[in-house]
Design a protein around this motif. Sequence first.
Motif, PDB file in Angstrom:
ATOM      1  N   ASP A  55      -3.324  -0.236  -0.698  1.00 33.62           N
ATOM      2  CA  ASP A  55      -1.886  -0.491  -0.637  1.00 33.62           C
ATOM      3  C   ASP A  55      -1.488  -1.359   0.539  1.00 33.62           C
ATOM      4  O   ASP A  55      -0.580  -2.183   0.414  1.00 33.62           O
ATOM      5  CB  ASP A  55      -1.126   0.837  -0.579  1.00 33.62           C
ATOM      6  CG  ASP A  55      -1.143   1.513  -1.927  1.00 33.62           C
ATOM      7  OD1 ASP A  55      -0.677   0.896  -2.894  1.00 33.62           O
ATOM      8  OD2 ASP A  55      -1.652   2.639  -2.012  1.00 33.62           O
ATOM      9  N   GLY A 114       5.181   6.075   6.702  1.00 31.23           N
ATOM     10  CA  GLY A 114       5.002   6.408   5.290  1.00 31.23           C
ATOM     11  C   GLY A 114       5.397   7.841   4.983  1.00 31.23           C
ATOM     12  O   GLY A 114       5.993   8.540   5.811  1.00 31.23           O
ATOM     13  N   TYR A 132       7.078  12.570   7.104  1.00 31.96           N
ATOM     14  CA  TYR A 132       8.095  13.604   6.871  1.00 31.96           C
ATOM     15  C   TYR A 132       7.534  15.015   7.066  1.00 31.96           C
ATOM     16  O   TYR A 132       8.266  15.929   7.442  1.00 31.96           O
ATOM     17  CB  TYR A 132       8.743  13.400   5.484  1.00 31.96           C
ATOM     18  CG  TYR A 132       9.403  12.030   5.456  1.00 31.96           C
ATOM     19  CD1 TYR A 132      10.687  11.843   5.965  1.00 31.96           C
ATOM     20  CD2 TYR A 132       8.701  10.900   5.014  1.00 31.96           C
ATOM     21  CE1 TYR A 132      11.271  10.580   6.003  1.00 31.96           C
ATOM     22  CE2 TYR A 132       9.266   9.634   5.056  1.00 31.96           C
ATOM     23  CZ  TYR A 132      10.547   9.479   5.552  1.00 31.96           C
ATOM     24  OH  TYR A 132      11.116   8.233   5.620  1.00 31.96           O
ATOM     25  N   LYS A 175      -6.249  11.770   5.140  1.00 28.35           N
ATOM     26  CA  LYS A 175      -6.246  10.953   6.361  1.00 28.35           C
ATOM     27  C   LYS A 175      -6.324  11.811   7.621  1.00 28.35           C
ATOM     28  O   LYS A 175      -6.292  11.301   8.735  1.00 28.35           O
ATOM     29  CB  LYS A 175      -5.022  10.043   6.380  1.00 28.35           C
ATOM     30  CG  LYS A 175      -5.098   9.028   5.233  1.00 28.35           C
ATOM     31  CD  LYS A 175      -4.164   7.863   5.306  1.00 28.35           C
ATOM     32  CE  LYS A 175      -4.382   6.963   4.091  1.00 28.35           C
ATOM     33  NZ  LYS A 175      -3.284   6.063   3.811  1.00 28.35           N
ATOM     34  N   GLY A 201      -2.417   1.909   5.376  1.00 31.20           N
ATOM     35  CA  GLY A 201      -1.336   2.674   4.743  1.00 31.20           C
ATOM     36  C   GLY A 201       0.043   2.128   5.047  1.00 31.20           C
ATOM     37  O   GLY A 201       0.378   1.878   6.215  1.00 31.20           O
ATOM     38  N   PRO A 202       0.869   1.930   3.999  1.00 32.80           N
ATOM     39  CA  PRO A 202       2.215   1.362   4.200  1.00 32.80           C
ATOM     40  C   PRO A 202       3.179   2.314   4.901  1.00 32.80           C
ATOM     41  O   PRO A 202       2.968   3.525   4.931  1.00 32.80           O
ATOM     42  CB  PRO A 202       2.687   1.085   2.768  1.00 32.80           C
ATOM     43  CG  PRO A 202       1.911   2.023   1.909  1.00 32.80           C
ATOM     44  CD  PRO A 202       0.581   2.224   2.582  1.00 32.80           C
TER      45      PRO A 202
HETATM   46  P1  AMP Z   1      -1.852   5.999   0.159  1.00 31.13           P
HETATM   47  O1  AMP Z   1      -2.573   5.760  -1.129  1.00 31.13           O
HETATM   48  O2  AMP Z   1      -1.944   7.391   0.673  1.00 31.13           O
HETATM   49  O3  AMP Z   1      -2.161   4.940   1.205  1.00 31.13           O
HETATM   50  O4  AMP Z   1      -0.304   5.846  -0.202  1.00 31.13           O
HETATM   51  C1  AMP Z   1       0.285   4.640  -0.588  1.00 31.13           C
HETATM   52  C2  AMP Z   1       1.561   4.945  -1.335  1.00 31.13           C
HETATM   53  O5  AMP Z   1       2.409   5.687  -0.501  1.00 31.13           O
HETATM   54  C3  AMP Z   1       2.330   3.706  -1.736  1.00 31.13           C
HETATM   55  O6  AMP Z   1       2.338   3.597  -3.126  1.00 31.13           O
HETATM   56  C4  AMP Z   1       3.734   3.963  -1.197  1.00 31.13           C
HETATM   57  O7  AMP Z   1       4.753   3.651  -2.131  1.00 31.13           O
HETATM   58  C5  AMP Z   1       3.723   5.457  -0.928  1.00 31.13           C
HETATM   59  N1  AMP Z   1       4.690   5.858   0.091  1.00 31.13           N
HETATM   60  C6  AMP Z   1       4.872   5.322   1.307  1.00 31.13           C
HETATM   61  N2  AMP Z   1       5.906   5.906   1.944  1.00 31.13           N
HETATM   62  C7  AMP Z   1       6.393   6.845   1.110  1.00 31.13           C
HETATM   63  C8  AMP Z   1       7.481   7.772   1.192  1.00 31.13           C
HETATM   64  N3  AMP Z   1       8.252   7.826   2.281  1.00 31.13           N
HETATM   65  N4  AMP Z   1       7.707   8.588   0.141  1.00 31.13           N
HETATM   66  C9  AMP Z   1       6.925   8.519  -0.947  1.00 31.13           C
HETATM   67  N5  AMP Z   1       5.885   7.663  -1.092  1.00 31.13           N
HETATM   68  C10 AMP Z   1       5.629   6.830  -0.071  1.00 31.13           C
END
Ligand code: AMP
Length: 396
Positions: free
Chosen positions: A355, A220, A224, A202, A318-319
């Motif tokens: 997601d 997300g 961190y 990203k 993205g979550p």
């Molecule tokens: P992406 O495929 O990069 O959009 O990531 C989506 C995934 O990121 C989802 O399955 C979430 O559960 C995970 N995710 C979001 N926040 C965190 C976090 N703080 N630590 C670990 N995984 C995360």
Amino acid sequence: MKNISDISLKGKKVLIRVDFNVPLDKHFNINDDSRIIAALPTIKKVIADGGKAIIMSHLGRPKNSYEEKFSLKHTTKHLSNLLETEVGFSVDCIGEKTLSDISKMKNGDVLVLENLRFYSQEKAGDKEFAKQLAKLGDVYVNDAFGTAHRAHASTSIIANYFPNNKYFGLLLCNEINSLETALKNPKRPFTAIIGGAKITGKIDVIVSLFDKVDNLIIGGGMAYTFAKAMGGNIGNSLVEDDKVALAKNLITAAKAKGVQLLLPSDSVNAKEFNNNAIIQHSKIITIPDGFMGLDIGSDSITHFSKVILNSKTIIWNGPMGVFEMDNFSNGTKQIGEAICKATTNGAFSLVGGGDSVAAVKQFGFTEKLSYLSTGGGAMLEYLEGKKLPGVTAIQN
Ligand code: AMP
């Protein structure tokens, strides 16, 4: 955009590349039919015109030969119910058998071809394979936004064989128009919300958004790494150590571009990656040792929501946390709610990425957003300003 609403397809063999890459359960029932629903307007247009709809797609990740679990035959019954018409199936996607199946089609008929990715030539963008596919139709229509960023045989190369008879499908047209609404003369303030697990994948979109948006919200797992870049203690949180320097540079770059980069100030932490783990809240830069950050905290939610509610154009990919687990879904849910509210107040909102779309559905936000994209990777690449091979193939 040159799309099928401009022409009549009466009597034509219309070869439509769709994205029927739907999740199936172990009994081959479709868990989520959104991608099929999204392709219906184009298929219905062909039927209504009295054309022959020949549907081609990939499904899953087969290892270049037939695998029962990835057969597109699992989609025909459902498609038939949705269209309220019988849908045929061809056991191959090229060759004599398929040509023969097509020759038996009447105007208004629908035929689904077997999975394109049972041939390695599909992903390789093989010209000969594309030529074989091209023999099946008089007109080529691309309606697969989810694979528009791939130069595969059926998404891009095939268009060379239809110099005067290639069109965008209605879905692909809507997808591009929605992205253009956000990118060309967006109503301001323009806010992008980027979340998900990692910065990797990203980075390019974040950098290119600096030239377009007023506010960029980061949430997300990737937040961190930014917190570490600011000198914070992040406990056992997800971190990309090789991206800490880059995160620092991004913070500086945002300032230089006059973009407000909003990072979470607090975090919901757990001892384990588990919904039942012991939970604790802290500032994102003071996460205790032995804890990992799995969601944004309440202060971050309040701050982000304020910015979102004040925005007139919003894109989200993205979550904000591990929304799949109840105890860490609140950040994603509240941010989604803020976007819905802003939309009700007149903002344009565009959400994409597997997601984020899953989260939107989980929380029942689908109808409250301006546009829900069927493409994650394709959406990101478009936002980065890259040319999508599936789009340029029709335009050129
Ligand atoms: P992406 O495929 O990069 O959009 O990531 C989506 C995934 O990121 C989802 O399955 C979430 O559960 C995970 N995710 C979001 N926040 C965190 C976090 N703080 N630590 C670990 N995984 C995360």
